[in-house]
Design an enzyme around this catalytic site. Structure first.
Site, PDB file in Angstrom:
ATOM      1  N   GLY A  14      12.762  -0.156   9.242  1.00  0.00           N
ATOM      2  CA  GLY A  14      13.409  -0.515  10.501  1.00  0.00           C
ATOM      3  C   GLY A  14      14.288   0.600  11.023  1.00  0.00           C
ATOM      4  CG  LEU A  21      11.423   0.620  14.216  1.00  0.00           C
ATOM      5  CD1 LEU A  21      10.346  -0.189  14.927  1.00  0.00           C
ATOM      6  CD2 LEU A  21      10.872   1.225  12.928  1.00  0.00           C
ATOM      7  CG  HIS A  80      10.284   4.741  12.644  1.00  0.00           C
ATOM      8  ND1 HIS A  80      11.635   4.955  12.837  1.00  0.00           N
ATOM      9  CD2 HIS A  80      10.114   4.632  11.300  1.00  0.00           C
ATOM     10  CE1 HIS A  80      12.252   4.960  11.671  1.00  0.00           C
ATOM     11  NE2 HIS A  80      11.363   4.770  10.723  1.00  0.00           N
ATOM     12  CD  GLN A 134      12.430   2.304  -0.534  1.00  0.00           C
ATOM     13  OE1 GLN A 134      11.440   1.575  -0.561  1.00  0.00           O
ATOM     14  NE2 GLN A 134      12.528   3.330   0.292  1.00  0.00           N
ATOM     15  CG  ASP A 168      10.735  10.147   4.035  1.00  0.00           C
ATOM     16  OD1 ASP A 168      10.621   9.779   5.221  1.00  0.00           O
ATOM     17  OD2 ASP A 168      11.820  10.164   3.424  1.00  0.00           O
ATOM     18  CB  SER A 203      17.047   5.141   9.753  1.00  0.00           C
ATOM     19  OG  SER A 203      15.708   4.923  10.130  1.00  0.00           O
ATOM     20  NE  ARG A 204      19.775   6.699   3.678  1.00  0.00           N
ATOM     21  CZ  ARG A 204      18.616   6.472   3.088  1.00  0.00           C
ATOM     22  NH1 ARG A 204      17.550   7.189   3.395  1.00  0.00           N
ATOM     23  NH2 ARG A 204      18.487   5.493   2.189  1.00  0.00           N
TER      24      ARG A 204
HETATM   25  N1  LIG Z   1      11.461  12.268  11.871  1.00  0.00           N
HETATM   26  C1  LIG Z   1      10.349  11.695  11.382  1.00  0.00           C
HETATM   27  N2  LIG Z   1       9.139  12.246  11.653  1.00  0.00           N
HETATM   28  C2  LIG Z   1       8.009  11.696  11.146  1.00  0.00           C
HETATM   29  N3  LIG Z   1       7.996  10.568  10.368  1.00  0.00           N
HETATM   30  C3  LIG Z   1       9.187  10.004  10.083  1.00  0.00           C
HETATM   31  C4  LIG Z   1      10.412  10.519  10.565  1.00  0.00           C
HETATM   32  N4  LIG Z   1      11.428   9.723  10.107  1.00  0.00           N
HETATM   33  C5  LIG Z   1      10.844   8.758   9.369  1.00  0.00           C
HETATM   34  N5  LIG Z   1       9.505   8.922   9.346  1.00  0.00           N
HETATM   35  C6  LIG Z   1       8.542   8.113   8.613  1.00  0.00           C
HETATM   36  O1  LIG Z   1       8.661   6.761   8.984  1.00  0.00           O
HETATM   37  C7  LIG Z   1       8.288   5.945   7.871  1.00  0.00           C
HETATM   38  C8  LIG Z   1       9.387   4.951   7.624  1.00  0.00           C
HETATM   39  O2  LIG Z   1      10.564   5.643   7.194  1.00  0.00           O
HETATM   40  P1  LIG Z   1      12.003   4.916   7.244  1.00  0.00           P
HETATM   41  O3  LIG Z   1      11.861   3.589   7.836  1.00  0.00           O
HETATM   42  O4  LIG Z   1      12.659   5.069   5.912  1.00  0.00           O
HETATM   43  O5  LIG Z   1      12.736   5.786   8.294  1.00  0.00           O
HETATM   44  P2  LIG Z   1      13.660   7.019   8.022  1.00  0.00           P
HETATM   45  O6  LIG Z   1      14.046   7.576   9.330  1.00  0.00           O
HETATM   46  O7  LIG Z   1      12.977   7.877   7.019  1.00  0.00           O
HETATM   47  O8  LIG Z   1      14.930   6.413   7.373  1.00  0.00           O
HETATM   48  P3  LIG Z   1      15.801   7.062   6.256  1.00  0.00           P
HETATM   49  O9  LIG Z   1      17.098   7.375   6.885  1.00  0.00           O
HETATM   50  O10 LIG Z   1      15.841   5.976   5.265  1.00  0.00           O
HETATM   51  O11 LIG Z   1      15.087   8.305   5.770  1.00  0.00           O
HETATM   52  C9  LIG Z   1       8.091   6.886   6.691  1.00  0.00           C
HETATM   53  O12 LIG Z   1       6.722   7.173   6.502  1.00  0.00           O
HETATM   54  C10 LIG Z   1       8.830   8.129   7.132  1.00  0.00           C
HETATM   55  O13 LIG Z   1       8.364   9.319   6.528  1.00  0.00           O
HETATM   56  C1  LIG Z   2       7.599   3.631   2.806  1.00  0.00           C
HETATM   57  C2  LIG Z   2       8.820   2.758   2.864  1.00  0.00           C
HETATM   58  C3  LIG Z   2       8.769   1.880   4.092  1.00  0.00           C
HETATM   59  C4  LIG Z   2       8.847   1.861   1.648  1.00  0.00           C
HETATM   60  O1  LIG Z   2      10.027   1.069   1.677  1.00  0.00           O
HETATM   61  C5  LIG Z   2      10.113   3.603   2.845  1.00  0.00           C
HETATM   62  O2  LIG Z   2      10.176   4.376   1.685  1.00  0.00           O
HETATM   63  C6  LIG Z   2      10.209   4.453   4.052  1.00  0.00           C
HETATM   64  O3  LIG Z   2      10.583   3.872   5.083  1.00  0.00           O
HETATM   65  O4  LIG Z   2       9.893   5.655   3.995  1.00  0.00           O
HETATM   66  N1  BAL Z   3      12.355   7.153   4.202  1.00  0.00           N
HETATM   67  C1  BAL Z   3      13.299   7.191   3.135  1.00  0.00           C
HETATM   68  C2  BAL Z   3      13.406   5.924   2.384  1.00  0.00           C
HETATM   69  C3  BAL Z   3      14.634   5.923   1.477  1.00  0.00           C
HETATM   70  O1  BAL Z   3      15.487   6.814   1.599  1.00  0.00           O
HETATM   71  O2  BAL Z   3      14.760   5.006   0.633  1.00  0.00           O
END
Ligand SMILES: Nc1ncnc2c1ncn2[C@@H]1O[C@H](COP(=O)(O)OP(=O)(O)OP(=O)(O)O)[C@@H](O)[C@H]1O
Ligand SMILES: CC(C)(CO)[C@@H](O)C(=O)[O-]
Ligand code: BAL
EC number: 6.3.2.1
Length: 278
Positions: free
Chosen positions: A31, A33, A37, A64, A154, A190-191
């Protein structure tokens, strides 16, 4: 703009999936988003076309997160997330409660991520990738897509999910999408919303370091690392590593990946870039 179907339980998900036989692509998220995303959702739509179904899962996976991490603090703007899914033409959102996804409590059988799971992110976040791979396996088996779309942001997660699918013969095609960045090079995450103004001003050094490292590839691995390290000021470094594209130890030549993780204040940021060693 049509609203997506929202399934909160396994039964609601199964009923929604039973309504159609189209090819589907799923984007698994936690989430909050953002444009990163959205890029994954666009890629999912490109894979299945207008005749197919795009699914998004929204689940902040407790498995996780380690002790002292941000599970409770993690943003959960569900209403805004549904609006993004509607704007992007998502067909189905699966957003289960924790007890719906883990009805027996913490799973006794989980996915072991192997040696790579204990390196890089796994060295800083022990158990993280067992939690990730376990929930990814569950969500894929519940949504049964043709494709599952993940971000390169990631990168280690992308590699490990691909390895899980290959090692366990899971019938899903894993598709990677390049990292979406802010204008100043900061990878969307998201962070990022945790960052203070000063921390946000420092955060782009990660992207700059990666670009500098990639630009120094002609000088070989040592030059790549030296150029990247020189840019990493104002943040607390967790790691800066050059690996093979499969995250095995870096080759002397050919495709490689430069990965960085650092903290800006209390906010942990990760990023990575492709490097082509001559
Ligand atoms: N800037 C980005 N570019 C491409 N893909 C992304 C990006 N940010 C997140 N994603 C992808 O979106 C999917 C969901 O990730 P998640 O919901 O954890 O969002 P996040 O922005 O990675 O949050 P977090 O702060 O936890 O890293 C994952 O496959 C992640 O690699
Ligand atoms: C793949 C995922 C949704 C599993 O919780 C998480 O690691 C993320 O958002 O990257
Ligand atoms: N996309 C990152 C998920 C995590 O930090 O747990």
């Amino acid at each position: 703009m049509t609203e997506p179907i929202v399934a909160r339980t396994r039964d609601e998900l199964a009923e929604a999936l039973s309504r159609g036989e189209q090819e589907s692509a799923v984007v698994l998220t936690m989430g909050a988003l953002h444009a990163g995303h959205r890029a994954l959702i666009h890629a999912a739509r490109d894979l299945v076309g207008t005749g197919g179904a795009v699914l998004v899962t929204i689940f902040v996976n407790p498995l996780q997160f380690g002790p002292g991490e941000d599970f409770e603090r993690y943003p959960r703007p569900f209403g805004a997330d549904l609006a993004v899914c509607a704007e992007e033409g998502v067909d189905l959102v699966f957003a289960p409660a924790t007890e719906e996804l883990y009805p027996l409590g913490d799973p006794q059988v989980t996915v072991a991520p192997g040696p790579l799971g204990a390196e890089l992110e796994g060295a800083v976040r022990p158990g993280h990738f067992a939690g990730v791979l376990t929930v990814v396996a569950k969500l894929l088996n519940l949504t049964v897509p043709s494709y599952a779309v993940f971000g390169e942001k990631d990168y280690q997660q992308l590699v490990l999910v691909g390895r899980m699918v290959a090692d366990l013969d899971l019938p899903y095609e894993i598709v990677g999408v390049p990292t979406v960045r802010e204008a100043d090079g900061l990878a969307l995450s998201s962070r990022n919303r945790y960052l203070s103004a000063d921390e946000r001003a420092a955060a782009p050094v990660l992207g700059r370091a990666l670009e500098a490292g990639a630009a120094a590839a002609a000088g070989g691995p040592d030059a790549v690392l030296a150029a990247a390290r020189a840019e990493l000021t104002g943040v607390e470094l967790d790691y800066l590593e050059l690996r093979g594209a499969d995250l095995e130890p870096a080759p002397a030549t050919g495709p490689a990946r430069l990965l960085v993780a650092a903290r800006a204040g209390t906010t942990r940021l990760i990023d990575n870039i492709a490097v082509d060693l001559p």
